[in-house]
Design a protein around this motif. Structure first.
Motif, PDB file in Angstrom:
ATOM      1  N   VAL A 187      -0.688  21.390   7.734  1.00 25.51           N
ATOM      2  CA  VAL A 187      -1.609  20.874   6.732  1.00 25.51           C
ATOM      3  C   VAL A 187      -2.547  19.903   7.438  1.00 25.51           C
ATOM      4  N   THR A 188      -3.848  20.141   7.332  1.00 22.33           N
ATOM      5  CA  THR A 188      -4.857  19.274   7.937  1.00 22.33           C
ATOM      6  C   THR A 188      -5.743  18.726   6.830  1.00 22.33           C
ATOM      7  N   ILE A 189      -5.920  17.411   6.806  1.00 19.91           N
ATOM      8  CA  ILE A 189      -6.777  16.824   5.785  1.00 19.91           C
ATOM      9  C   ILE A 189      -7.821  15.929   6.436  1.00 19.91           C
ATOM     10  N   ILE A 190      -8.978  15.854   5.775  1.00 22.07           N
ATOM     11  CA  ILE A 190     -10.137  15.150   6.316  1.00 22.07           C
ATOM     12  C   ILE A 190     -10.632  14.171   5.266  1.00 22.07           C
ATOM     13  N   GLY A 191     -10.966  12.963   5.712  1.00 21.47           N
ATOM     14  CA  GLY A 191     -11.473  11.967   4.775  1.00 21.47           C
ATOM     15  C   GLY A 191     -11.927  10.720   5.492  1.00 21.47           C
ATOM     16  N   ASP A 192     -12.100   9.646   4.718  1.00 22.53           N
ATOM     17  CA  ASP A 192     -12.618   8.396   5.265  1.00 22.53           C
ATOM     18  C   ASP A 192     -11.538   7.368   5.572  1.00 22.53           C
ATOM     19  N   ASP A 193     -10.359   7.537   5.006  1.00 22.43           N
ATOM     20  CA  ASP A 193      -9.295   6.535   5.118  1.00 22.43           C
ATOM     21  C   ASP A 193      -8.097   7.140   5.838  1.00 22.43           C
ATOM     22  N   SER A 194      -7.897   6.741   7.074  1.00 21.56           N
ATOM     23  CA  SER A 194      -6.824   7.309   7.883  1.00 21.56           C
ATOM     24  C   SER A 194      -5.448   6.980   7.321  1.00 21.56           C
ATOM     25  N   ALA A 195      -5.282   5.814   6.722  1.00 25.01           N
ATOM     26  CA  ALA A 195      -3.980   5.450   6.144  1.00 25.01           C
ATOM     27  C   ALA A 195      -3.639   6.370   4.978  1.00 25.01           C
ATOM     28  N   LEU A 196      -4.611   6.605   4.105  1.00 25.02           N
ATOM     29  CA  LEU A 196      -4.393   7.501   2.979  1.00 25.02           C
ATOM     30  C   LEU A 196      -4.075   8.911   3.467  1.00 25.02           C
ATOM     31  N   LEU A 197      -4.818   9.381   4.457  1.00 20.45           N
ATOM     32  CA  LEU A 197      -4.586  10.727   4.968  1.00 20.45           C
ATOM     33  C   LEU A 197      -3.203  10.851   5.595  1.00 20.45           C
ATOM     34  N   ASP A 198      -2.765   9.816   6.292  1.00 24.12           N
ATOM     35  CA  ASP A 198      -1.461   9.865   6.958  1.00 24.12           C
ATOM     36  C   ASP A 198      -0.344  10.067   5.937  1.00 24.12           C
ATOM     37  N   SER A 199      -0.349   9.270   4.897  1.00 27.22           N
ATOM     38  CA  SER A 199       0.713   9.393   3.894  1.00 27.22           C
ATOM     39  C   SER A 199       0.564  10.676   3.071  1.00 27.22           C
ATOM     40  N   MET A 200      -0.673  11.045   2.740  1.00 22.78           N
ATOM     41  CA  MET A 200      -0.864  12.211   1.886  1.00 22.78           C
ATOM     42  C   MET A 200      -0.627  13.530   2.613  1.00 22.78           C
ATOM     43  N   SER A 201      -0.799  13.552   3.926  1.00 22.65           N
ATOM     44  CA  SER A 201      -0.461  14.783   4.646  1.00 22.65           C
ATOM     45  C   SER A 201       1.032  15.069   4.548  1.00 22.65           C
ATOM     46  N   THR A 202       1.833  14.002   4.531  1.00 24.15           N
ATOM     47  CA  THR A 202       3.269  14.155   4.325  1.00 24.15           C
ATOM     48  C   THR A 202       3.562  14.626   2.908  1.00 24.15           C
ATOM     49  N   LEU A 241       0.826  -1.202   0.000  1.00 22.44           N
ATOM     50  CA  LEU A 241       0.000   0.000   0.000  1.00 22.44           C
ATOM     51  C   LEU A 241       0.863   1.255   0.000  1.00 22.44           C
ATOM     52  N   SER A 242       1.944   1.239   0.744  1.00 26.42           N
ATOM     53  CA  SER A 242       2.810   2.420   0.802  1.00 26.42           C
ATOM     54  C   SER A 242       3.407   2.732  -0.565  1.00 26.42           C
ATOM     55  N   VAL A 243       3.763   1.701  -1.313  1.00 28.74           N
ATOM     56  CA  VAL A 243       4.282   1.922  -2.666  1.00 28.74           C
ATOM     57  C   VAL A 243       3.170   2.450  -3.571  1.00 28.74           C
ATOM     58  N   ASN A 244       1.951   1.935  -3.395  1.00 29.64           N
ATOM     59  CA  ASN A 244       0.810   2.437  -4.146  1.00 29.64           C
ATOM     60  C   ASN A 244       0.570   3.917  -3.859  1.00 29.64           C
ATOM     61  N   HIS A 245       0.701   4.311  -2.585  1.00 30.21           N
ATOM     62  CA  HIS A 245       0.514   5.712  -2.218  1.00 30.21           C
ATOM     63  C   HIS A 245       1.624   6.587  -2.803  1.00 30.21           C
ATOM     64  N   HIS A 246       2.802   6.023  -2.955  1.00 29.44           N
ATOM     65  CA  HIS A 246       3.882   6.745  -3.635  1.00 29.44           C
ATOM     66  C   HIS A 246       3.446   7.114  -5.050  1.00 29.44           C
ATOM     67  N   ASN A 247       2.841   6.170  -5.728  1.00 23.44           N
ATOM     68  CA  ASN A 247       2.390   6.430  -7.102  1.00 23.44           C
ATOM     69  C   ASN A 247       1.230   7.425  -7.114  1.00 23.44           C
ATOM     70  N   GLN A 248       0.293   7.285  -6.187  1.00 26.75           N
ATOM     71  CA  GLN A 248      -0.849   8.196  -6.129  1.00 26.75           C
ATOM     72  C   GLN A 248      -0.427   9.635  -5.862  1.00 26.75           C
ATOM     73  N   SER A 249       0.638   9.803  -5.121  1.00 25.67           N
ATOM     74  CA  SER A 249       1.089  11.142  -4.724  1.00 25.67           C
ATOM     75  C   SER A 249       2.093  11.746  -5.693  1.00 25.67           C
ATOM     76  N   ASN A 250       2.294  11.088  -6.836  1.00 28.05           N
ATOM     77  CA  ASN A 250       3.288  11.549  -7.815  1.00 28.05           C
ATOM     78  C   ASN A 250       4.689  11.593  -7.211  1.00 28.05           C
ATOM     79  N   GLY A 251       4.934  10.674  -6.287  1.00 28.09           N
ATOM     80  CA  GLY A 251       6.264  10.545  -5.705  1.00 28.09           C
ATOM     81  C   GLY A 251       6.524  11.409  -4.498  1.00 28.09           C
ATOM     82  N   PHE A 252       5.561  12.235  -4.097  1.00 27.10           N
ATOM     83  CA  PHE A 252       5.791  13.124  -2.965  1.00 27.10           C
ATOM     84  C   PHE A 252       5.712  12.380  -1.621  1.00 27.10           C
ATOM     85  N   PHE A 253       5.040  11.238  -1.594  1.00 26.55           N
ATOM     86  CA  PHE A 253       5.171  10.330  -0.451  1.00 26.55           C
ATOM     87  C   PHE A 253       6.065   9.184  -0.903  1.00 26.55           C
TER      88      PHE A 253
END
Length: 410
Positions: free
Chosen positions: A302-317, A112-124
């Motif tokens: 930076v504060t973000i709100i959503g349904d998936d805490s894992a996604l928010l954790d990585s994307m806030s970074t 999942l962490s590698v997937n989030h890397h791709n979703q964030s355009n490499g910023f995570f």
């Protein structure tokens, strides 16, 4: 890398007066437990359920605390078989040597962490563990909150240059047949610090959902909360959870930039003011860009709100290292909501549908905030309101010898 940022969870109706008094009607708490995992004080509050649910929640945090641990290797002498399982330390110790078979739960988290890397355009990027360690060695030192000597700063830059070509997550090789993970670059270090806590919190939410427990609040440290339905909320009584957002510059009334009202949401925040050093007038905090290994100066929080805490954790970074135009595009593409406390102290929101009451700016210097500083110096429960946060002002006072004792837990 883990973020310790200020969130103020206001669990009941509060009225913040100019003299910083807090008035509240405390809801009836059925079950509550404090625990410490992932170097984080976690407070779980259930307004329905039973003791066994607290046990199950603690087991979730305990499990991921070990599996995602970046510092403590498995201990085969431990009576608990969990601690025999391979973890991130094992994978990093075998980088460039051999694949490591891991528990399905850790395998899923790394993928999942590698997937989030791709979703964030490499910023995570979960592959910048070495860069994180280099900065931590400078920040967690005698120079914390102060000026780095030139010799230390220059050494940091040299060390970062050496690992600059070893941060590509494509070097993390997965084998679904045996659940093994192999890092084929012996200079790459895996670090899940920016997603593991959010992931464990999301697993906790999934557990509560499976038990039809709807009324709860989980405060996973200073940066990550997830709430269900407030116990006083009903068809005839509109009562969301209220989350106060820290004001690190102390330019808004009552030490908060605003109050966010949420139901059945996760709220995650990242900030630059709890772990930092300076060099030649620039603040070097612990959230670094995975592209040049330097901290950016776009936001304080930076504060973000959503349904998936894992996604928010990585994307806030990830968002913290993006300028606002890029951050806006990512927030919109993910379907989440965001509040940006800009570097100049202004507030920008993106996709925000939750009710957010921004605080009024201070007219003059905050000469009457002595009591507020005492409250925000640690974690204090006053009349049912959980208040967490440390400002730049407090940190600098401590660095200069402030001897006031701060409370670490309620």
């Amino acid at each position: 890398m883990k973020k310790y940022f200020a969130i103020l969870c206001l669990l009941c109706t509060i009225l913040l007066q100019p003299n910083t008094q807090i008035h509240a009607t405390e809801p009836s708490i059925l079950l509550q437990r404090e625990m410490e995992y992932m170097s984080t004080q976690i407070l779980v509050t259930l307004y329905e359920g039973e003791e066994a649910d607290l046990d199950a929640i603690e087991d979730i945090y305990r499990t991921y605390s070990h599996l995602a641990d970046n510092y403590t290797a498995p201990d085969l002498t431990n009576d608990d078989p969990l601690y025999h399982e391979n973890n991130i330390v094992t994978i990093n110790e075998n980088r460039g040597v051999s694949p490591v078979v891991v528990d399905q739960r850790l395998y899923d988290l790394i993928k999942l962490s590698v997937n989030h890397h791709n979703q964030s355009n490499g910023f995570f990027n979960p592959a910048i563990g070495n860069a994180i360690d280099i900065w931590k060695s400078a920040i967690y030192s005698e120079f914390m909150y102060g000026e780095l000597p030139k010799s230390v700063f220059d050494q940091v830059q040299l060390d970062l240059e050496e690992i600059s070509n070893s941060v590509n997550p494509s070097s993390i090789i997965f084998n679904d047949n045996d659940r093994s993970v192999f890092i084929n670059n012996d200079n790459l270090k895996l670090d899940l610090g920016a997603i593991a806590k959010g992931y464990a919190t999301q697993k906790t939410k999934e557990y509560l959902d499976s038990k039809n427990i709807a009324k709860y609040m989980i405060n996973a440290g200073r940066s990550n909360i997830i709430v269900g339905v407030h116990p006083d909320d009903s068809d005839t009584n509109d009562r969301p959870f209220r989350v106060g957002l820290e004001d690190p510059l102390r330019i808004y009334q009552n030490g908060i930039s605003g109050i966010l009202e949420v139901r059945n949401k996760a709220v995650v925040t990242s900030g630059n003011y709890e772990q930092f050093v300076t060099y030649e007038g620039k603040v070097y905090h612990h959230i670094i860009s995975p592209f040049d290994f330097e901290p950016k100066q776009y936001y304080h929080v930076v504060t973000i709100i959503g349904d998936d805490s894992a996604l928010l954790d990585s994307m806030s970074t990830a968002l913290f290292s993006m300028p606002l135009d890029q951050a806006t595009i990512l927030v919109q593409s993910l379907g989440i909501e965001a509040i940006f406390y800009m570097y100049d102290g202004s507030i920008e929101t993106v996709n925000l549908t939750q009710n957010f009451r921004q605080s009024e700016p201070l007219a003059d210097e905050p000469n009457d905030l002595t009591n507020l500083y005492i409250i925000l110096g640690g974690v204090v429960i006053v009349g049912g309101a959980l208040i967490i946060g440390i400002s730049v002002y407090d940190k600098k006072k401590k660095a200069k010898g402030d001897v006031r004792e701060d409370k670490n837990e309620a």
